[in-house]
Motif scaffolding. Structure first.
Motif, short mmCIF file in Angstrom:
data_model
loop_
_atom_site.label_atom_id
_atom_site.label_comp_id
_atom_site.label_asym_id
_atom_site.label_seq_id
_atom_site.Cartn_x
_atom_site.Cartn_y
_atom_site.Cartn_z
N ILE A 721 -13.72 22.57 -35.50
CA ILE A 721 -14.63 23.71 -35.52
C ILE A 721 -14.42 24.51 -36.80
O ILE A 721 -15.39 24.98 -37.43
N LEU A 722 -13.18 24.67 -37.21
CA LEU A 722 -12.91 25.35 -38.47
C LEU A 722 -13.55 24.60 -39.64
O LEU A 722 -14.08 25.21 -40.57
N GLY A 723 -13.50 23.27 -39.57
CA GLY A 723 -14.08 22.47 -40.65
C GLY A 723 -15.58 22.63 -40.76
O GLY A 723 -16.12 22.87 -41.85
N ILE A 724 -16.29 22.54 -39.64
CA ILE A 724 -17.75 22.66 -39.69
C ILE A 724 -18.16 24.10 -40.01
O ILE A 724 -19.14 24.35 -40.72
N ALA A 725 -17.39 25.07 -39.48
CA ALA A 725 -17.69 26.48 -39.78
C ALA A 725 -17.53 26.76 -41.27
O ALA A 725 -18.31 27.53 -41.85
N LYS A 726 -16.53 26.14 -41.90
CA LYS A 726 -16.34 26.33 -43.34
C LYS A 726 -17.58 25.89 -44.11
O LYS A 726 -18.08 26.62 -44.98
N HIS A 727 -18.13 24.72 -43.78
CA HIS A 727 -19.34 24.23 -44.47
C HIS A 727 -20.51 25.17 -44.23
O HIS A 727 -21.27 25.48 -45.16
N ALA A 728 -20.68 25.62 -42.99
CA ALA A 728 -21.82 26.49 -42.66
C ALA A 728 -21.71 27.84 -43.35
O ALA A 728 -22.68 28.35 -43.91
N ILE A 729 -20.51 28.43 -43.34
CA ILE A 729 -20.32 29.75 -43.95
C ILE A 729 -20.56 29.68 -45.46
O ILE A 729 -21.24 30.54 -46.04
N LEU A 730 -20.01 28.67 -46.10
CA LEU A 730 -20.19 28.54 -47.55
C LEU A 730 -21.64 28.29 -47.92
O LEU A 730 -22.09 28.68 -49.00
N MET A 731 -22.39 27.67 -47.01
CA MET A 731 -23.78 27.38 -47.31
C MET A 731 -24.66 28.63 -47.19
O MET A 731 -25.62 28.81 -47.95
N PHE A 732 -24.32 29.54 -46.25
CA PHE A 732 -25.22 30.66 -45.97
C PHE A 732 -24.60 32.04 -46.23
O PHE A 732 -25.16 33.05 -45.81
N HIS A 733 -23.46 32.07 -46.95
CA HIS A 733 -22.82 33.38 -47.15
C HIS A 733 -23.64 34.30 -48.04
O HIS A 733 -23.46 35.52 -48.03
N ARG A 734 -24.56 33.72 -48.84
CA ARG A 734 -25.38 34.55 -49.72
C ARG A 734 -26.71 34.93 -49.08
O ARG A 734 -27.47 35.72 -49.64
N ASP A 735 -27.03 34.36 -47.94
CA ASP A 735 -28.29 34.67 -47.24
C ASP A 735 -28.17 36.04 -46.56
O ASP A 735 -27.41 36.22 -45.61
N GLU A 736 -28.92 37.01 -47.07
CA GLU A 736 -28.79 38.38 -46.57
C GLU A 736 -29.13 38.47 -45.09
O GLU A 736 -28.55 39.28 -44.36
N THR A 737 -30.06 37.66 -44.62
CA THR A 737 -30.46 37.73 -43.21
C THR A 737 -29.37 37.18 -42.29
O THR A 737 -29.39 37.44 -41.08
N LEU A 738 -28.43 36.43 -42.86
CA LEU A 738 -27.39 35.80 -42.02
C LEU A 738 -25.99 36.37 -42.30
O LEU A 738 -25.02 35.92 -41.67
N GLN A 739 -25.88 37.33 -43.21
CA GLN A 739 -24.55 37.81 -43.58
C GLN A 739 -23.79 38.39 -42.40
O GLN A 739 -22.58 38.20 -42.26
N THR A 740 -24.50 39.11 -41.54
CA THR A 740 -23.83 39.70 -40.37
C THR A 740 -23.28 38.60 -39.47
O THR A 740 -22.12 38.67 -39.02
N SER A 741 -24.08 37.58 -39.22
CA SER A 741 -23.64 36.46 -38.38
C SER A 741 -22.47 35.72 -39.02
O SER A 741 -21.52 35.29 -38.34
N VAL A 742 -22.54 35.54 -40.33
CA VAL A 742 -21.46 34.85 -41.04
C VAL A 742 -20.15 35.60 -40.89
O VAL A 742 -19.09 35.03 -40.59
#
Length: 945
Positions: A721-742
């Motif tokens: 889970i840490l591995g897949i979360a790392k990929h997802a967070i790095l992919m969307f950390h700049r998306d302002e609409t998703l920053q709170t979720s990240v």
């Protein structure tokens, strides 16, 4: 006096309840100085064999490890007593005699060259029958051969410091002539049992390194012993060691002079083959391969020379190798020697490729003929035996035969370099002739196996024989399951070639689809179809409906798990050639049954059967997603048109559609399976492949996915889970609409991980590794996300990373060091992070020193070196302050001194950019701390790094 009693030794060798205590006491007795005296009492003839063996073993240990306790004046007495006991026990018991022989050998080696410079000559002179009138001449001779045999063995067994080893070896070399002369004298005029001892002794000294040019006559005498049945195998073994010894390359002329003696064995080998005594062929085959394989370059060079005799000898030797390759019968049931020859065939073609073009053109006709004959032999050897025989083979024999065929395939692949213009026409001719003659299926299977072996070497532009072969297949009687499987494998191996010759697909695809209907060959058929659909993407579209219908039909059957997964992969490859509308039509057919089955499995109570079924379905979806991509099947005009359309009017990515259908089922699934590691890994793998396929298009799924990851990790923290979360967070950390979720996801993962690690740090090294890799990437690529103080507990993260440096797993250490390096770099830019480093930096440096000085494996030394370099580059104040207070750290010393520790730290402080030098400093300091400096092991390790 610490003298073990006879009763104590006897008690140790019995099943006494006090055995452990007796062992402890006897161990102490062995190392005591008194042992030099009491061993002789225990070696008296009236003592039991166990007591005598204990005494001999004790004597060996004292000589090997405590010889410094014996003064130079006393050594002569020790030598005399040892020789007397050694000879006295020459008539037995055998195990005591053997132990005394290694003790005597060790004593000789320990005293070279100062106290016993002419030891070999002295030994031979000492064992003169006149010096031991009460010992039979034969026993005395055997005793001499025994000690001469053991000396070289003991030389390689005992550890000496490097310079001593060289001195001892040079001293022993001076005695080689005496050894050779003795062996030459004994090998011809002695009884058979003594000759056997001579061969054993010779073998030992050959391993040590007898120059071939000095032992030529002895080798010839050994060849003569091959004709003596009792010594046939032993003499062959010795000769194998002679010709395969690494130093034998230094004597090419001697090798050429001796090779005719091997060629003289050709009639013997022929007779044994004719009489079907294949086991007796093995020693000769081993001997032939010892010289041929070791000296393949010399053999090749003889064809370049003008010496016709040497050319003919080399040619005859090669044909002897071919005889060994072509032994009658089936490997490994009838014979076991033919496999020894494969390395030679590879080596000789490799040498042939390495010579210059001009030389190559001269040699090629010679070796073309040789390898042509080899191909005929290998085509016979690769064939299966009659079914009546094969059925009786054990599973181990069948596995050996499978590996043997694989070696044949490799040999043919390498041979293609020489046989380019011969091999395809030859195989084609044999195939046609075999069809006309109505040969058994084994012949066709062998032909197709060789076609498969050379597939990657055949030019993609080949237009003659491969089209003929693939179009001719319907005329071949392909009925046996093994033949069908090999044929399908052959077709799959030419997938890349088919992409260049797509017109042949109309012959191949129907054959593969028919094969899918045969339950016995679903696996090879699906493997071939998967390779072809992957490689022929631009040409598979006309067959899309047939293939997808076949996949849909097969998925309704009870397939093996891997076959079902492969069907989905095939479907994905084909779907990617279609436009969106057609993709969705086929997807409905393919996915509906799988979605329904997965939803039903989600309702089942957990058990191993349901688990396996769920994992299979998730793996099928993962492969479908990884093989299907949007817009690949559309024309260039459509792609350009879609590119200019408004994004709201574009067709969605098929992978997105699939995951939108799957997501609700996954939510239901994780209600009951949220603590099952196997299912969690499969779910994470599905998301990983989805992220890779969708990239930014994953955004519509992001919020729900993040929530799901959070729920899963709360219930069961798993590194996947840490591995897949790392990929997802790095992919969307700049998306302002998703920053709170990240940030919420990152916070939950961090808090839960730290809680788990706080309770039991060492039992969750996978969590440490996953968490540190996650945070290292976050700091490196998304520093703004974590730069606000108080959002995340970076203090605990830093402390956990420091603790991670002390764990035994190299990958965990690497992840922890990676995080700390990124954290140190971040400290240059973020003041409150720098304060944390100042607070805990000393603990980090202490942990690094502890690890280098003794608390970690040497495989992690580079990670510690890189971390020290980073500290020095980005936080030099902390390192300088630590070094200045080094005496106050209370860090215990291992085998190094405080001065050495301080010197090491000064070395590190001086280097701010040279990674190689820092790594060298760390490894040198590690060797100091582990007492490896100056040892043979330490020198070997230092050279290896």
């Amino acid at each position: 006096m610490l003298c073990p009693s006879v009763e104590a030794v006897s008690q140790f060798y019995s099943n006494s309840d006090h055995k452990h205590h007796v062992h402890t006491w006897l161990t102490k007795a062995r190392v005591a100085k008194e042992a030099w005296a009491f061993v002789w009492e225990l070696l008296e003839p009236q003592k039991s064999e166990q007591v005598q063996f204990f005494a001999a073993s004790c004597l060996y240990q004292k000589i090997t490890s405590h010889s410094h306790e014996v003064s130079a004046s006393d050594y002569e007495v020790l030598k005399k007593k040892l020789l007397e006991k050694f000879v006295a026990f020459s008539e037995g018991p055998k195990m005591v005699f053997t132990r005394l022989s290694v003790a005597l050998a060790s004593a000789i080696l320990q005293t070279l060259p100062e106290m016993w410079p002419q030891s070999i000559a002295n030994l031979i002179e000492t064992f003169n029958p006149t010096n031991f009138p009460n010992v039979s001449e034969r026993n005395l001779c055997k005793a001499l051969l025994e000690i001469l045999t053991v000396i070289p063995i003991e030389f390689f067994s005992v550890s000496f410091i490097q310079y001593r080893r060289g001195v001892i070896k040079n001293t022993l070399n001076t005695g080689l002539k005496d050894v050779i002369a003795l062996l030459q004298r004994l090998i011809s005029a002695s009884p058979t049992d003594v000759q056997l001892e001579v061969l054993t002794c010779m073998n030992s000294w050959v391993e040590f390194g007898i120059p071939l040019n000095e032992s030529e006559q002895l080798i010839i005498q050994t060849f003569d012993l091959l004709h003596k049945p009792e010594l046939y195998e032993s003499s062959a073994d010795v000769l194998c060691v002679v010709f395969s010894h690494p130093d034998s390359h230094r004597f090419p002329y001697t090798i050429q002079k001796l090779s005719p003696h091997i060629l003289e064995l050709q009639p013997v080998l022929k007779t044994l083959i004719e009489e079907r005594k294949l086991e007796e062929c093995a020693p000769i085959c081993q001997l032939v391969m010892a010289i041929a394989e070791t000296h393949s370059k010399l053999i090749l060079n003889s064809f370049i020379s003008s010496d016709e005799t040497q050319q003919q000898n080399s040619l005859n030797l090669i044909y002897m190798v071919m005889t060994c390759t072509g032994l009658p019968g089936y490997f490994p049931v009838d014979e076991t020697s033919s496999q020894l020859t494969f390395n030679f065939w590879y080596s000789i073609q490799d040498e042939l490729v390495d010579v210059g073009v001009n030389v190559n053109s001269h040699l090629m006709p010679i070796f073309h003929e040789i390898y042509s004959k080899l191909t005929e032999i290998l085509l016979r050897k690769v064939q299966y035996p009659p079914e009546s025989e094969y059925r009786l083979w054990s599973s181990d024999q069948k596995e050996q035969f499978r590996c043997y065929r694989h070696d044949i395939g490799d040999t043919m692949m390498y041979s293609f370099t020489i046989l380019q213009d011969f091999l395809l026409p030859y195989l084609w001719t044999v195939l046609n002739t075999s069809v006309q003659n109505g040969e058994q299926w084994q012949v066709f299977e062998g032909i197709f196996f060789l076609y498969t072996a050379i597939a990657e070497r055949v030019e993609l532009t080949e237009k003659t024989y491969l089209p003929a072969l693939l179009n001719f297949l319907p005329q071949v009687p392909i009925t046996h399951p093994i033949l069908i499987a090999t044929t399908l494998g052959m077709i799959g191996s030419y997938a890349e070639w088919l992409n260049w010759n797509p017109n042949i697909l109309q012959s191949v695809i129907p054959m593969l689809l028919r094969a899918l209907q045969n339950t016995e060959v679903v696996t090879p058929a699906s493997l071939a179809l998967k390779d072809i659909t992957r490689e022929t993407h631009d040409h598979i579209h006309p067959f899309a409906d047939q293939i997808l219908t076949a996949c849909w039909t097969m998925l309704e059957k009870n397939l093996k798990s891997k076959d079902a997964v492969r069907m989905m992969a095939i479907a994905g490859h084909v779907l990617s050639t279609l436009n969106f509308t057609d993709i969705m039509q086929y997807l409905d057919k393919l996915l509906a049954p799988q979605m329904w089955a997965l939803s039903q499995l989600a309702k089942e109570e957990p058990n191993s059967t349901v688990q396996d079924a769920i994992v299979q379905k998730l793996e099928m979806l993962s492969w479908l997603i990884s093989t299907i991509t949007s817009e690949r099947g559309e024309t260039e005009e459509v792609v350009q048109e879609n590119h200019h359309q408004n994004s709201s009017q574009s067709n969605p990515n098929p992978v997105l559609v699939i995951m939108q259908r799957v997501a609700p089922i996954l939510q239901d699934l994780m209600i009951k399976w949220t603590t099952n590691a196997v299912v969690i890994q499969s779910v994470c793998e599905l998301f990983r492949k989805t992220l890779r396929a969708l990239m930014d298009d994953f955004a519509p799924l992001a919020n729900d996915s993040f929530q799901m990851f959070t729920q899963m990790y709360h219930a069961y923290p798993h590194s996947a889970i840490l591995g897949i979360a790392k990929h997802a967070i790095l992919m969307f950390h700049r998306d302002e609409t998703l920053q709170t979720s990240v940030k919420e996801l990152l916070g939950v993962l961090t808090v839960k991980s730290l809680t788990v690690l706080h309770n039991d740090f060492r039992e969750h090294t996978d969590i440490v590794e996953g968490l540190m890799n996650l945070w290292a990437q976050i700091i490196k690529k998304s520093r703004l996300l974590v730069s606000t103080q108080g959002d995340f507990d970076l203090e605990s993260l830093f402390q956990s990373a420091v603790l991670g440096l002390a764990l035994p797993e190299t990958f965990t250490i690497k992840a922890s060091a990676y995080f700390l390096q990124e954290f140190l770099i971040m400290g240059n830019e973020v003041p409150w992070v720098k304060e944390l480093i100042q607070k805990y930096g000393g603990d980090m440096i202490i942990q690094v020193l502890k690890a280098i000085e003794g608390g970690s494996s040497r495989t992690a030394l580079d990670q510690f070196a890189d971390l020290l370099l980073c500290i020095n580059k980005h936080q030099i104040d902390e390192l300088t302050k630590f070094v200045s207070n080094l005496n106050k750290t209370c860090l215990p010393l291992a085998m190094q001194t405080m001065e050495q520790r301080e010197q090491f730290c000064r070395h590190i402080l001086r280097e701010k950019s040279n990674r190689r030098k820092v790594r060298e400093f760390v490894k040198e300091y590690y060797m100091q701390c582990h007492g490896l400096i100056g040892t043979e092991y330490g020198n070997q390790w230092a050279q290896s790094i």
